[in-house]
Every structure is written in C-alpha cells, then in structure tokens.
Design a protein around this motif. Structure first.
Motif, short mmCIF file in Angstrom:
data_model
loop_
_atom_site.label_atom_id
_atom_site.label_comp_id
_atom_site.label_asym_id
_atom_site.label_seq_id
_atom_site.Cartn_x
_atom_site.Cartn_y
_atom_site.Cartn_z
N SER A 60 15.66 36.32 8.03
CA SER A 60 14.70 35.52 7.28
C SER A 60 15.41 34.33 6.66
CB SER A 60 14.05 36.35 6.18
OG SER A 60 13.35 37.45 6.70
N GLY B 221 4.02 26.16 13.99
CA GLY B 221 4.37 27.46 14.55
C GLY B 221 3.87 27.70 15.97
N ARG C 19 7.34 31.68 11.90
CA ARG C 19 7.33 31.18 10.53
C ARG C 19 6.05 31.56 9.84
NH1 ARG C 19 8.21 25.03 11.10
NH2 ARG C 19 7.88 25.03 8.84
N ASN D 45 4.10 29.77 6.92
CA ASN D 45 4.07 28.59 6.05
C ASN D 45 3.52 28.91 4.66
OD1 ASN D 45 5.28 26.92 7.93
ND2 ASN D 45 3.34 26.09 8.70
N THR E 21 8.73 30.64 4.74
CA THR E 21 9.78 31.47 5.31
C THR E 21 9.84 31.34 6.83
OG1 THR E 21 9.56 33.04 3.48
CG2 THR E 21 10.73 33.80 5.43
N LEU E 22 11.05 31.25 7.33
CA LEU E 22 11.34 31.19 8.76
C LEU E 22 11.97 32.53 9.15
CD1 LEU E 22 11.71 29.29 11.32
CD2 LEU E 22 14.04 28.93 10.44
N TYR E 23 11.65 33.00 10.36
CA TYR E 23 12.16 34.28 10.83
C TYR E 23 12.83 34.13 12.19
CZ TYR E 23 8.82 36.00 7.34
OH TYR E 23 8.12 36.22 6.18
N CYS F 10 19.83 28.81 9.19
CA CYS F 10 18.61 28.05 9.43
C CYS F 10 18.89 26.61 9.05
CB CYS F 10 17.41 28.62 8.67
SG CYS F 10 17.55 28.62 6.89
#
Length: 119
Positions: free
Chosen positions: A21, A55, A72, A74, A78-80, A96
């Motif tokens: 994450s 995304g 992600r 929004n 958070t980006l995964y 990231c």
C-alpha cells in the motif's frame, strides 16, 4: 507537502503473495497517474507498474505481467500493488512514485518498503 508512505512489505516464500500500500497526502491524489518502482540489491531502479488517475488504465513491466496487479482507491488516497506468485528475483525495495504531470518524470517518492522472497 507531498507525502507517500509505503507499507506491506516483508519476507515471503517463493510462490507467496503480498499486497503493498502507498498512502498519499499533500496533493490531489485523484488527479495523478501513479507508479510502482523497485530497486533490487546492487541494481538500478526498475519501473514495475503504472495506473492512470481514474484507475481504468494500467501497465506492467514484462517481468511482473500476469503476477502483479496495480490498483487505487481515490476515496482513500491509496495506491496498491497486489503481488502473487512471487519469485526470488522480485526481492527489492518497492517505491511508489508520483509524476510531475501526466505520465511525465517522477517528482516525489516514498521511503520504500522491503520485499524479500526467500525460502
């Protein structure tokens, strides 16, 4: 101030899975494409995957295609990165990264999270 904080790394056996994450703050996360980049011990930076701001569009390095999935949220900024079928050669520090604009050069990085794939 832009902040990117990665988490979720660790030690995993070959064939295992991890989900990374990246919590973002200090900018309008939903307006930017985002990427994951990694650096293996003694090697240079390697781009891993990218996702557009909404995304709906993703891309992957050949080395991880079919095994890793970028996504992600929004609403949560958070980006995964879901990593499956991990191999020893996936061992690296994962970062990231945020571009300055569009798909342009990166202007912000997190501190990184270590992923070690070993039996």
């Amino acid at each position: 101030e832009v902040q990117l904080v990665e988490s979720g790394g660790g030690l995993v056996q070959p064939g295992g899975s991890l989900r990374l994450s990246c919590a973002a703050s200090g900018f309008t996360f939903s307006s930017y494409a985002m990427s994951w980049v990694r650096q293996a011990p003694g090697k240079g930076l390697e781009w891993v995957s990218a996702i557009n701001s909404g995304g709906g569009s993703t891309s992957y390095a050949d080395s991880v295609k079919g095994r890793f999935t970028i996504s992600r949220d929004n609403a949560k900024n958070t980006l995964y990165l879901q990593m499956n079928s991990l191999k020893p050669e996936d061992t690296a520090v994962y970062y990231c990264a945020k571009p300055s604009r569009g798909w342009g050069p990166f202007d912000s990085w997190g501190q990184g999270t270590q992923v070690t794939v070993s039996s």
